[in-house]
Design a protein around this motif. Structure first.
Motif: not given
Length: 87
Positions: A68, A71-72, A74-75, A78-79
């Protein structure tokens, strides 16, 4: 119906079509160019494979927390890239 010429043509297609496909797709240069370039997309590298699976509940929770967090991260990255692209 078609006669012997049609039968000869059909026989030639049945025999030579697979041979032509084998010659085209069996070419080592074609294989290197079109198949090996996508190998990493289909099969992950060995360092990304998980070979030691967690056996108890606490190890499983720790592993899920790591996933998690990645994933956070990477998110968020990306933002940030999207904000930089629009600004």
């Amino acid at each position: 119906m078609g006669g012997p010429n049609l039968e000869v043509f059909k026989f030639a297609v049945y025999v030579f079509f697979p041979v032509a496909m084998m010659l085209h797709y069996g070419d080592p240069d074609w294989y290197r160019k079109h198949v090996l370039t996508y190998k990493d997309r289909i099969f992950p590298p060995d360092e990304r494979l998980v070979t030691k699976l967690p056996t108890d509940q606490s190890a499983l929770r720790d592993e899920l927390a790591k996933i998690r967090a990645r994933k956070a991260e990477r998110r968020a990255e990306k933002e940030r890239e999207q904000e930089e692209g629009t600004a």
